[in-house]
Design a protein around this motif. Structure first.
Motif, PDB file in Angstrom:
ATOM      1  N   MET A   1       0.841  -1.181   0.000  1.00 13.75           N
ATOM      2  CA  MET A   1       0.000   0.000   0.000  1.00 13.75           C
ATOM      3  C   MET A   1       0.887   1.246   0.000  1.00 13.75           C
ATOM      4  SD  MET A   1      -3.219   0.729   0.168  1.00 13.75           S
ATOM      5  CE  MET A   1      -4.425   1.851   0.716  1.00 13.75           C
ATOM      6  N   PRO A   2       0.741   2.118  -0.985  1.00 11.79           N
ATOM      7  CA  PRO A   2       1.551   3.341  -1.020  1.00 11.79           C
ATOM      8  C   PRO A   2       1.259   4.237   0.188  1.00 11.79           C
ATOM      9  CG  PRO A   2       0.500   2.963  -3.140  1.00 11.79           C
ATOM     10  CD  PRO A   2      -0.095   1.984  -2.170  1.00 11.79           C
ATOM     11  N   GLU A   3       2.289   4.989   0.587  1.00  8.57           N
ATOM     12  CA  GLU A   3       2.164   5.860   1.749  1.00  8.57           C
ATOM     13  C   GLU A   3       2.683   7.259   1.418  1.00  8.57           C
ATOM     14  OE1 GLU A   3       3.992   6.297   6.258  1.00  8.57           O
ATOM     15  OE2 GLU A   3       4.642   4.645   5.003  1.00  8.57           O
ATOM     16  N   LEU A   4       1.895   8.275   1.760  1.00 10.72           N
ATOM     17  CA  LEU A   4       2.341   9.658   1.621  1.00 10.72           C
ATOM     18  C   LEU A   4       3.185  10.024   2.828  1.00 10.72           C
ATOM     19  CD1 LEU A   4      -0.736  11.708   0.377  1.00 10.72           C
ATOM     20  CD2 LEU A   4       1.500  11.617  -0.689  1.00 10.72           C
TER      21      LEU A   4
ATOM     22  N   THR B   1       6.324  28.289   3.491  1.00 10.50           N
ATOM     23  CA  THR B   1       5.869  28.747   2.173  1.00 10.50           C
ATOM     24  C   THR B   1       5.696  27.599   1.188  1.00 10.50           C
ATOM     25  OG1 THR B   1       8.137  29.183   1.452  1.00 10.50           O
ATOM     26  CG2 THR B   1       6.920  31.019   2.458  1.00 10.50           C
ATOM     27  N   GLY B   2       6.060  26.400   1.580  1.00  9.57           N
ATOM     28  CA  GLY B   2       5.900  25.220   0.750  1.00  9.57           C
ATOM     29  C   GLY B   2       5.712  23.994   1.626  1.00  9.57           C
ATOM     30  N   ILE B   3       4.936  23.038   1.124  1.00  8.14           N
ATOM     31  CA  ILE B   3       4.701  21.782   1.829  1.00  8.14           C
ATOM     32  C   ILE B   3       4.804  20.691   0.770  1.00  8.14           C
ATOM     33  CG2 ILE B   3       3.125  20.460   3.280  1.00  8.14           C
ATOM     34  CD1 ILE B   3       1.653  23.241   3.746  1.00  8.14           C
ATOM     35  N   TYR B   4       5.715  19.763   0.977  1.00  4.75           N
ATOM     36  CA  TYR B   4       6.028  18.789  -0.065  1.00  4.75           C
ATOM     37  C   TYR B   4       5.860  17.371   0.472  1.00  4.75           C
ATOM     38  CZ  TYR B   4       7.905  23.012  -2.021  1.00  4.75           C
ATOM     39  OH  TYR B   4       8.031  24.298  -2.486  1.00  4.75           O
ATOM     40  N   TYR B   5       5.262  16.523  -0.373  1.00  4.28           N
ATOM     41  CA  TYR B   5       5.039  15.127  -0.018  1.00  4.28           C
ATOM     42  C   TYR B   5       5.549  14.219  -1.121  1.00  4.28           C
ATOM     43  CZ  TYR B   5       2.003  16.225   3.941  1.00  4.28           C
ATOM     44  OH  TYR B   5       1.517  16.656   5.144  1.00  4.28           O
ATOM     45  N   VAL B   6       5.962  13.029  -0.730  1.00  4.26           N
ATOM     46  CA  VAL B   6       6.290  11.976  -1.679  1.00  4.26           C
ATOM     47  C   VAL B   6       5.371  10.794  -1.383  1.00  4.26           C
ATOM     48  CG1 VAL B   6       8.677  12.628  -2.156  1.00  4.26           C
ATOM     49  CG2 VAL B   6       8.199  11.171  -0.193  1.00  4.26           C
ATOM     50  N   LEU B   7       4.991  10.098  -2.450  1.00  3.53           N
ATOM     51  CA  LEU B   7       4.198   8.887  -2.325  1.00  3.53           C
ATOM     52  C   LEU B   7       5.162   7.722  -2.498  1.00  3.53           C
ATOM     53  CD1 LEU B   7       1.347   7.653  -2.033  1.00  3.53           C
ATOM     54  CD2 LEU B   7       1.262   7.619  -4.542  1.00  3.53           C
TER      55      LEU B   7
ATOM     56  N   ARG C   1       5.016  12.613  -6.493  1.00  4.84           N
ATOM     57  CA  ARG C   1       5.275  13.732  -5.592  1.00  4.84           C
ATOM     58  C   ARG C   1       4.107  14.691  -5.678  1.00  4.84           C
ATOM     59  NH1 ARG C   1      10.609  16.675  -7.635  1.00  4.84           N
ATOM     60  NH2 ARG C   1       9.996  18.076  -5.990  1.00  4.84           N
ATOM     61  N   PHE C   2       3.803  15.307  -4.553  1.00  3.38           N
ATOM     62  CA  PHE C   2       2.634  16.161  -4.407  1.00  3.38           C
ATOM     63  C   PHE C   2       3.065  17.391  -3.628  1.00  3.38           C
ATOM     64  CE2 PHE C   2       1.497  11.891  -5.150  1.00  3.38           C
ATOM     65  CZ  PHE C   2       0.427  11.961  -6.026  1.00  3.38           C
ATOM     66  N   ASN C   3       2.984  18.547  -4.288  1.00  6.07           N
ATOM     67  CA  ASN C   3       3.542  19.767  -3.737  1.00  6.07           C
ATOM     68  C   ASN C   3       2.461  20.805  -3.485  1.00  6.07           C
ATOM     69  OD1 ASN C   3       6.084  18.583  -4.287  1.00  6.07           O
ATOM     70  ND2 ASN C   3       6.088  19.451  -6.338  1.00  6.07           N
ATOM     71  N   LEU C   4       2.528  21.415  -2.335  1.00  3.17           N
ATOM     72  CA  LEU C   4       1.725  22.588  -2.017  1.00  3.17           C
ATOM     73  C   LEU C   4       2.718  23.736  -1.941  1.00  3.17           C
ATOM     74  CD1 LEU C   4      -0.515  20.997   0.753  1.00  3.17           C
ATOM     75  CD2 LEU C   4      -1.194  21.553  -1.595  1.00  3.17           C
TER      76      LEU C   4
ATOM     77  N   ARG D   1       2.842  14.956  -9.673  1.00  3.94           N
ATOM     78  CA  ARG D   1       3.212  14.085 -10.774  1.00  3.94           C
ATOM     79  C   ARG D   1       3.362  12.675 -10.233  1.00  3.94           C
ATOM     80  NH1 ARG D   1       8.839  16.186 -13.004  1.00  3.94           N
ATOM     81  NH2 ARG D   1       7.565  17.979 -13.430  1.00  3.94           N
ATOM     82  N   VAL D   2       2.891  11.717 -11.014  1.00  4.36           N
ATOM     83  CA  VAL D   2       3.077  10.309 -10.661  1.00  4.36           C
ATOM     84  C   VAL D   2       3.868   9.650 -11.777  1.00  4.36           C
ATOM     85  CG1 VAL D   2       1.012  10.128  -9.223  1.00  4.36           C
ATOM     86  CG2 VAL D   2       0.877   9.543 -11.648  1.00  4.36           C
ATOM     87  N   GLY D   3       4.581   8.619 -11.417  1.00  8.97           N
ATOM     88  CA  GLY D   3       5.400   7.902 -12.380  1.00  8.97           C
ATOM     89  C   GLY D   3       4.575   7.159 -13.408  1.00  8.97           C
TER      90      GLY D   3
END
Length: 167
Positions: free
Chosen positions: A1-4, A56-62, A72-75, A88-90
């Motif tokens: 199961m993927p995890e953020l 000023t930025g919040i960044y996540y990786v799946l 990756r999911f960026n705010l 963006r997803v692979g």
């Protein structure tokens, strides 16, 4: 199961591998980042981590179970309770609902963990897959986007007003 997971320095090797493995795939949808981006990746990551520290930025990786990055999911441009969403997803997981599930989770985190009330995302007219993800996550078209904001391509802004008043 993927995890953020929220981005941190330990993600650097897997994130760089993800970006390099999907570089040609991403270039079919958005402008290529260029060789300098990859040659100076550690510095790029440091900038993102500094933005997180500054708020000023919040960044996540799946992450996949093996620790590889699936997306990756960026705010970014976080200010006054609003942020822009980019993701963006692979290629290996594209079209499987992975982006939609992660965007839904990012929206929840944006409201519950980060106190945001509005998210905006821009996508080109030709990126139908991204449009579908945004609509499935509850975003609505909010007007035309400046082509300079989407790699020189015409497109639209999408907006989502997040639930407020959560504990």
């Amino acid at each position: 199961m993927p995890e953020l997971q929220q981005l941190d320095a330990r993600h650097e090797p897997a994130l760089l591998d993800f970006e390099l493995a999907n570089r040609a795939y991403f270039a079919t949808m958005i402008n290529d980042r260029g060789d300098d981006y990859f040659d100076q990746f550690a510095g790029q990551l440091r900038v993102m981590l500094d933005e997180q520290d500054a708020g000023t930025g919040i960044y996540y990786v799946l992450l996949a179970e093996d620790g590889s990055v699936l997306g990756r999911f960026n705010l970014f441009r976080v200010q006054d309770g609003t942020a822009e969403l980019g993701y963006r997803v692979g290629q290996e997981v594209a079209g499987r609902g992975v982006a939609t599930a992660a965007v839904l989770e990012i929206c929840r985190l944006a409201a519950d963990k980060h106190g945001l009330h509005t998210l905006r995302a821009a996508t080109s007219y030709e990126n139908v897959a991204s449009q579908r993800v945004l609509v499935k996550a509850g975003f609505v078209v909010a007007g035309p986007a400046d082509p300079a904001h989407i790699g020189g391509k015409p497109g639209s802004w999408y907006q989502l007003d997040l639930p407020t008043g959560r504990p």
